[in-house]
Design a protein around this motif. Structure first.
Motif, mmCIF file in Angstrom:
data_model
loop_
_atom_site.group_PDB
_atom_site.id
_atom_site.type_symbol
_atom_site.label_atom_id
_atom_site.label_comp_id
_atom_site.label_asym_id
_atom_site.label_seq_id
_atom_site.Cartn_x
_atom_site.Cartn_y
_atom_site.Cartn_z
ATOM 1 N N LEU A 17 0.851 -1.184 0.000
ATOM 2 C CA LEU A 17 0.000 0.000 0.000
ATOM 3 C C LEU A 17 0.891 1.240 0.000
ATOM 4 O O LEU A 17 1.692 1.435 0.912
ATOM 5 N N LEU A 18 0.761 2.062 -1.033
ATOM 6 C CA LEU A 18 1.487 3.320 -1.130
ATOM 7 C C LEU A 18 0.469 4.427 -0.905
ATOM 8 O O LEU A 18 -0.430 4.649 -1.732
ATOM 9 N N TYR A 19 0.606 5.108 0.229
ATOM 10 C CA TYR A 19 -0.392 6.087 0.641
ATOM 11 C C TYR A 19 -0.205 7.436 -0.044
ATOM 12 O O TYR A 19 0.913 7.861 -0.307
ATOM 13 N N LYS A 20 -1.321 8.099 -0.295
ATOM 14 C CA LYS A 20 -1.339 9.418 -0.932
ATOM 15 C C LYS A 20 -1.816 10.508 0.030
ATOM 16 O O LYS A 20 -1.744 11.674 -0.291
ATOM 17 N N LYS A 21 -2.322 10.113 1.190
ATOM 18 C CA LYS A 21 -2.864 11.049 2.181
ATOM 19 C C LYS A 21 -2.311 10.728 3.563
ATOM 20 O O LYS A 21 -1.879 9.621 3.822
ATOM 21 N N THR A 22 -2.403 11.716 4.434
ATOM 22 C CA THR A 22 -2.052 11.524 5.839
ATOM 23 C C THR A 22 -3.189 10.771 6.522
ATOM 24 O O THR A 22 -4.354 11.146 6.390
ATOM 25 N N ILE A 23 -2.835 9.703 7.239
ATOM 26 C CA ILE A 23 -3.819 8.893 7.963
ATOM 27 C C ILE A 23 -3.179 8.484 9.283
ATOM 28 O O ILE A 23 -2.070 7.944 9.297
ATOM 29 N N SER A 24 -3.884 8.691 10.368
ATOM 30 C CA SER A 24 -3.337 8.300 11.668
ATOM 31 C C SER A 24 -3.413 6.785 11.829
ATOM 32 O O SER A 24 -4.246 6.116 11.204
ATOM 33 N N GLU A 39 -4.539 5.270 14.333
ATOM 34 C CA GLU A 39 -5.852 4.958 14.892
ATOM 35 C C GLU A 39 -6.919 4.907 13.801
ATOM 36 O O GLU A 39 -7.805 4.053 13.841
ATOM 37 N N GLN A 40 -6.832 5.788 12.794
ATOM 38 C CA GLN A 40 -7.772 5.731 11.666
ATOM 39 C C GLN A 40 -7.605 4.433 10.886
ATOM 40 O O GLN A 40 -8.594 3.827 10.459
ATOM 41 N N LEU A 41 -6.356 4.003 10.669
ATOM 42 C CA LEU A 41 -6.109 2.732 9.972
ATOM 43 C C LEU A 41 -6.725 1.568 10.738
ATOM 44 O O LEU A 41 -7.371 0.694 10.152
ATOM 45 N N ILE A 42 -6.517 1.576 12.035
ATOM 46 C CA ILE A 42 -7.037 0.482 12.867
ATOM 47 C C ILE A 42 -8.557 0.491 12.878
ATOM 48 O O ILE A 42 -9.196 -0.557 12.708
ATOM 49 N N ASP A 79 1.619 6.295 12.283
ATOM 50 C CA ASP A 79 0.831 7.265 11.526
ATOM 51 C C ASP A 79 1.421 7.297 10.115
ATOM 52 O O ASP A 79 2.623 7.129 9.917
ATOM 53 N N ILE A 80 0.567 7.544 9.138
ATOM 54 C CA ILE A 80 0.963 7.507 7.725
ATOM 55 C C ILE A 80 0.950 8.918 7.149
ATOM 56 O O ILE A 80 0.021 9.689 7.404
ATOM 57 N N ALA A 81 1.974 9.215 6.352
ATOM 58 C CA ALA A 81 2.059 10.478 5.619
ATOM 59 C C ALA A 81 2.046 10.155 4.123
ATOM 60 O O ALA A 81 2.294 9.011 3.729
ATOM 61 N N PRO A 82 1.774 11.152 3.286
ATOM 62 C CA PRO A 82 1.819 10.892 1.836
ATOM 63 C C PRO A 82 3.168 10.309 1.413
ATOM 64 O O PRO A 82 4.216 10.721 1.912
ATOM 65 N N GLN A 83 3.119 9.318 0.532
ATOM 66 C CA GLN A 83 4.266 8.583 -0.014
ATOM 67 C C GLN A 83 4.828 7.530 0.946
ATOM 68 O O GLN A 83 5.832 6.899 0.648
ATOM 69 N N ASP A 84 4.198 7.335 2.102
ATOM 70 C CA ASP A 84 4.597 6.236 2.984
ATOM 71 C C ASP A 84 4.094 4.927 2.398
ATOM 72 O O ASP A 84 3.029 4.879 1.768
#
Length: 188
Positions: free
Chosen positions: A87-94, A96-99, A127-132
């Motif tokens: 999964l290559l993320y394009k948005k910031t996601i915490s 806790e939001q993923l869980i 926590d996830i940032a764009p491009q993580d």
């Protein structure tokens, strides 16, 4: 590698030989240190694992992430391992939001999940940032290993978790059937 435990050596062996998603460990990163959460992992292409499919996951007009499924053969079979979900993320996601999204999807699909799984995910997911990049690698034994931006972050050793987690994207009951078909290589 003489100072590493036998369990660590076995894990490293599986990663070197079996790690799908076009990645394998560089032994250089592991040669003079113990394998732990701070261990940096260099990745290089492994031509024996092949792309099954790719899909972009969107919410309204926002792209959330791009997903890829890879297997040794380039074909998908339900609950057949090894398998990699990248999964290559394009948005910031915490974290806790993923869980919470994971729990919501398990509940929507009526998948029995264990509180211990959620607790473990809370321990390892960042926590996830764009491009993580978050990679799930399920080994031949059905054990799930997570990697975040090329670093190992933790495992869940219960094969039932692997089936439940990959079902979010790959089951017939998924929320996004068009993307599921793309991920498992079904052409429209």
């Amino acid at each position: 590698m003489g100072s590493l435990s036998s369990q660590t050596k076995i894990f490293i062996f599986f990663c070197l030989v079996l790690l799908p998603s076009h990645y394998a460990y560089s032994t250089q990163a592991l040669s003079h240190q113990s394998f732990n959460l701070e261990t940096s992992i260099e990745v290089t292409p492994v031509p024996t694992f092949k792309l099954v499919g790719t899909a972009k996951m969107k919410w309204l007009w926002f792209e959330i992430y791009e997903a890829k499924v890879l297997t040794p053969t380039g074909t998908y079979e339900l609950n057949k391992w090894p398998l990699s979900l990248d999964l290559l993320y394009k948005k910031t996601i915490s974290a806790e939001q993923l869980i919470q999204s994971t729990i919501d999807e398990w509940e929507r699909q009526n998948i029995d999940y264990r509180v211990e799984w959620v607790s473990r995910l809370r321990d390892i997911w960042p926590d996830i940032a764009p491009q993580d990049q978050l990679i799930l690698y399920v080994d031949e034994e059905g054990i799930s290993h997570f990697f975040y931006n090329k670093q190992f972050i933790g495992s869940l050793s219960e094969p039932l978790f692997s089936s439940a987690f990959t079902a979010i994207w790959l089951s017939k009951n998924t929320l996004k059937p068009t993307q599921r078909n793309q991920l498992i290589g079904i052409k429209p």
